[in-house]
Scaffold this motif. Sequence first.
Motif, short mmCIF file in Angstrom:
data_model
loop_
_atom_site.label_atom_id
_atom_site.label_comp_id
_atom_site.label_asym_id
_atom_site.label_seq_id
_atom_site.Cartn_x
_atom_site.Cartn_y
_atom_site.Cartn_z
N VAL A 1 1.29 5.19 -3.50
CA VAL A 1 1.91 4.87 -4.79
C VAL A 1 1.32 3.54 -5.23
O VAL A 1 1.57 2.50 -4.60
CB VAL A 1 3.44 4.77 -4.67
N TYR A 2 0.53 3.61 -6.27
CA TYR A 2 -0.22 2.44 -6.72
C TYR A 2 0.51 1.81 -7.91
O TYR A 2 0.98 2.51 -8.80
CB TYR A 2 -1.62 2.91 -7.13
N TRP A 3 0.58 0.49 -7.90
CA TRP A 3 1.26 -0.20 -9.01
C TRP A 3 0.45 -1.39 -9.51
O TRP A 3 0.19 -2.33 -8.76
CB TRP A 3 2.66 -0.68 -8.56
N CYS A 4 0.10 -1.32 -10.77
CA CYS A 4 -0.53 -2.45 -11.45
C CYS A 4 0.48 -2.97 -12.47
O CYS A 4 0.98 -2.20 -13.30
CB CYS A 4 -1.80 -1.99 -12.14
N TYR B 1 -1.04 -4.71 -7.72
CA TYR B 1 -2.12 -5.42 -8.44
C TYR B 1 -1.47 -6.26 -9.53
O TYR B 1 -0.79 -5.71 -10.41
CB TYR B 1 -3.03 -4.35 -9.03
N THR B 2 -1.63 -7.58 -9.49
CA THR B 2 -0.97 -8.43 -10.47
C THR B 2 -1.85 -9.63 -10.81
O THR B 2 -3.00 -9.71 -10.38
CB THR B 2 0.43 -8.85 -9.97
N ALA B 3 -1.31 -10.56 -11.59
CA ALA B 3 -2.09 -11.71 -12.03
C ALA B 3 -1.66 -12.97 -11.27
O ALA B 3 -0.48 -13.11 -10.91
CB ALA B 3 -1.87 -11.92 -13.53
N GLY C 1 -3.80 -6.94 -4.97
CA GLY C 1 -4.90 -7.31 -5.87
C GLY C 1 -4.49 -8.42 -6.82
O GLY C 1 -3.30 -8.60 -7.10
N THR C 2 -5.48 -9.15 -7.33
CA THR C 2 -5.22 -10.10 -8.41
C THR C 2 -6.33 -9.99 -9.44
O THR C 2 -7.44 -9.58 -9.14
CB THR C 2 -5.13 -11.58 -7.95
N PRO D 1 -5.26 -6.70 2.96
CA PRO D 1 -6.39 -7.37 2.32
C PRO D 1 -6.06 -7.70 0.87
O PRO D 1 -5.35 -6.93 0.21
CB PRO D 1 -7.51 -6.33 2.39
N ILE D 2 -6.56 -8.84 0.40
CA ILE D 2 -6.36 -9.21 -1.01
C ILE D 2 -7.67 -8.99 -1.75
O ILE D 2 -8.71 -9.52 -1.35
CB ILE D 2 -5.93 -10.68 -1.14
N VAL D 3 -7.61 -8.20 -2.83
CA VAL D 3 -8.81 -8.04 -3.65
C VAL D 3 -8.67 -8.90 -4.91
O VAL D 3 -7.83 -8.66 -5.75
CB VAL D 3 -9.10 -6.55 -3.99
#
Length: 633
Positions: free
Chosen positions: A286-289, A341-343, A370-371, A394-396
């Motif tokens: 379940v992917y969340w941006c 995935y966020t800012a 992610g950022t 891991p952080i992308v």
Amino acid sequence: MIKFEIKGLEDYQNNYSKSVQNPEAFWGAIAKENFTWKRPWSKVLDWDFSSAKVSWFQGSELNITENCIDRHLENKGNKTAILFEPNNPIEPSEAITYNDLYKRVNRFANVLKSKGIQKGDRVCIYLPMIPELAISVLACARIGAIHSVVFAGFSASALSSRINDCDCKMIITSDGGFRGSKNIDLKSIVDTALLDCNGIESVLVVKRTNSEVSMVSGRDFWLQPLLDAASEVCEATVMKAEDPLFILYTSGSTGQPKGMVHSTAGYMVYTAYTFKNIFQYEAEDVYWCTADIGWITGHSYIVYGPLLNGATTLMFEGVPSYPDYGRFWSIVETHKVTQFYTAPTAIRALAKEGLEVVKPYDLSSLKILGTVGEPINEEAWHWYNNHIGKHKCPIVDTWWQTETGGIMISPIPNSFEGKPTFATLPFIGIQPALMDENGQEIEGNSVEGRLCVKFPWPSMARTIWGNHQRYKETYFSAYDQKYFTGDGALRDENGHYRITGRVDDVIIVSGHNLGTAPIEDAINEHINIAESAIVGYPHDIKGSALYGFITLKNPQDLSDSLKTEINQLISKHIGPIAKLDKIQFTLGLPKTRSGKIMRRILRKIACKDTSNLGDISTLLNPEVVEAIIKNSI
Ligand code: WT7
């Protein structure tokens, strides 16, 4: 045959070298084996950076929605495509399966057709983060209409200029939007905007907040009854590879916002391939941006990239602080989110609230973080890694732009890891270059320069709507035969890239790209104001904030309300995101002898770094500098 999945450093290295040595063979293989085409291409790539012309998969025909939806129906029809989490946590979330999505997109597409929308027409979408936003985007793509999504935080005047710039025939909006404890009256903003737009023939209105709105008869239509009457079958319009898929506006350092045009086939191939590998998406994930679909991040990595991969993509209507600062983590726990995935600005804002709002939640489902949007500072990176990823994720740190369509530089989790503040290595097919002041490429490692890309990639923007000359001048004229990003970067001893920030007059505030010129234009509309200069300065949460140096026509006109009036003008012309944090009135702005404002000096003053201002004796008015420093905030 080239595998779509990158499964380790060796795959990355092999594919990277293939993609550089023979880009056509590489992208041809990726495209052919992993997508549904109605007709194959005759040429993979045709390009000429001197005229800023690029085409990928020329001669092919396809429809991107068949790749996002139809082809998944056989095996994944009952899988959740879009998982909608409403603003109010009491309201139930909604799981839209691929079967549902197919029907809802087709119905919507039939409504568009019934209102006269045809292939190539522009449709403006001004909606909150509700399923209809994603569905209307796909409905446009289904029939070949070009969507132009305008972030629903933009003001009426920013909206009307975007509608007029690309001659939209229709706008899709809602009665209102929920954002935290607020209700935003979107329909009335649209009504104001449309006073300045002649081309809009119809307005479709989604019912969301049940607020009272005024409907213009013959122009405005509630969406639901039209959907109810529409068929759930709508054949996908056959599109050529280079037909425009969408326009998305981004601000530049000068003038009007630029309507970046993205085309169909290349965008599809690249967003799908980057999504799969950078987020290592697997079937049950379940992917969340958390971005808004009003920005490129939402287009590429909430809608297209995930759906092209048959993924479950979460859409969140609300804000991180409502009903409290634990909301993101509560959603992660409830829906067992695997990729988040966020800012950086959101991470900093949440970190500030302390661990009490994180601890109650089970974040063990998370696999990758992610950022995007701005450089991430070390402190925020470590907080994210320690407290959200618990050292297991891991952080992308993904570097890219509205113009690039997809992620350009980023770690690939199973191949090589990130390190704080580094976007690391170019993605497959991306050939970065660092340039020096003389326009020469800087070779080797441990160097710093301006970041360019020297070879086309499939998802690059093709032009600026209605102004190819501006596209060429903005991106392909600074350096011969290269796409110039506007960013500075360094390459460390291992060849890893760290983005150091904009080198032009664009300031990234809370991850939003703001050009200084449109803000100054808005301020200068005030009858008492002579001139203004906006610069950025470091801000704990926003990354950068805006500092305005402003001169009055007549210093006696200084009043208590002036600062408020200035920010009101900015809100009116652009939106609240562009409001100034600091306003300093001054008797003059430092200028060169040719009359150009020396922003470099103002930037240093705003950053409280006045020890070395350089030679100011060549200024037209060196005397103003001392006064500005003395009164700086
Ligand atoms: C600018 C593009 C691409 C989606 C969001 C922004 C900055 C973006 C990073 C990053 C450092 C970054 C750059 C770029 N930026 N991602 N990971 N590290 N800086 O899109 O509004 O078109 O802004 O955002 O300065 O040029 P955009």
